[in-house]
Design an enzyme around this catalytic site. Structure first.
Site, short mmCIF file in Angstrom:
data_model
loop_
_atom_site.label_atom_id
_atom_site.label_comp_id
_atom_site.label_asym_id
_atom_site.label_seq_id
_atom_site.Cartn_x
_atom_site.Cartn_y
_atom_site.Cartn_z
N HIS A 1 0.43 -9.42 3.29
CA HIS A 1 0.34 -9.11 4.72
C HIS A 1 -1.11 -8.94 5.13
O HIS A 1 -1.98 -8.70 4.28
CB HIS A 1 1.16 -7.86 5.06
CG HIS A 1 0.64 -6.61 4.43
ND1 HIS A 1 -0.49 -5.96 4.87
CD2 HIS A 1 1.09 -5.89 3.38
CE1 HIS A 1 -0.70 -4.89 4.13
NE2 HIS A 1 0.23 -4.83 3.20
N SER B 1 0.09 -5.86 -1.35
CA SER B 1 -1.09 -5.67 -0.50
C SER B 1 -2.39 -5.99 -1.25
O SER B 1 -2.55 -7.09 -1.77
CB SER B 1 -1.08 -4.23 0.04
OG SER B 1 -2.02 -4.06 1.06
#
Length: 253
Positions: A156, A133
């Site tokens: 993501h 992340s």
């Protein structure tokens, strides 16, 4: 009979120290050993004078909200002053970042990444375990980045938890935040922007059906990370960068 004008006076005791007790220095040493056992599981911590500073980014990156006490966190208000001190300290010539993080607060992670990227001193990052992340921008913010073969990185889009007002302005804000992350990662790595966005919005791989998880070799193949390697390779590279930095300063002078 001679009178002793200089009688032997016993040495004064430390406050609250009983004559039969151990000296204060011995008690202090034992206390330090006990603390090492309790905190680190060893009786002695190896120390060495070095021109490098090692910083860890572990667990979840804590931002404006305080996380529960059972969470392993990296607090950005602790990291940022350290980075300023490293930049100011002439004895520290390079920074090594050890990452094993699940991500966390987007703005806090970006703030750390921007500070690392803007330092005048060379830096090397190693992704160990995971750099997921918002940990991705921090990993690529260093001058040179490594990843161990067994590590993974999750790419993501930005996600929010909790209640979000479903207004256009909310979606615009998320889109701008995502653009900030995209620009940073692409500009600080060798990854193509189209490939980054393809992996960012890939369907069918992650549990939330969007994003991509890449392993150590793939992260290098895609240009996200510079090389596969561990602590030995990272130390050698950082010393190489430090020497190059010294040489460039000598040429300028």
């Amino acid at each position: 009979m001679f009178k002793n004008d200089n009688p032997v006076v016993p040495s004064p005791l430390e406050p609250h120290e009983h004559p039969t007790e151990e000296p204060k220095s011995t008690r202090t040493k034992k206390s330090a050993v006990n603390e090492n056992i309790q905190d680190l599981g060893t009786t002695e911590v190896p120390t060495a004078k070095s021109n490098l500073h090692v910083m860890t980014i572990i667990g979840q990156i804590e931002g404006h909200m305080v996380l529960p006490p059972q969470n392993k966190t990296t607090k950005y208000e602790h990291v940022m002053p350290q980075l300023v001190a490293i930049e100011q300290n002439p004895e520290i010539e390079g920074l090594m970042l050890l990452l094993n993080t699940v991500g966390g607060d987007v703005e806090a992670g970006l703030a750390i990444a921007e500070m690392v990227a803007s330092m005048s001193k060379p830096s090397v990052s190693i992704v160990l375990g995971g750099g997921h992340s918002i940990g991705v921008p921090i990993a690529v913010s260093a001058t040179y980045s490594f990843i161990v073969e067994s590590a993974t990185m999750t790419i993501h889009p930005i996600r929010l938890t909790g209640m979000v007002i479903g207004a256009q302005s909310s979606f615009d804000y998320l889109e701008k935040m995502q653009d900030r992350v995209n620009r940073f990662v692409v500009s600080h790595s060798q990854m193509d922007e189209s490939k980054w966005k393809e992996m960012l919005y890939k369907m069918g791989e992650l549990s939330r059906d969007i994003g991509t998880s890449v392993g150590g070799k793939d992260a290098v193949k895609y240009g996200l990370i510079n090389a596969v390697g561990g602590i030995s390779e990272a130390m050698s590279k950082l010393q190489e960068l430090i020497q190059a930095n010294k040489d460039s300063k000598g040429l300028k002078q």
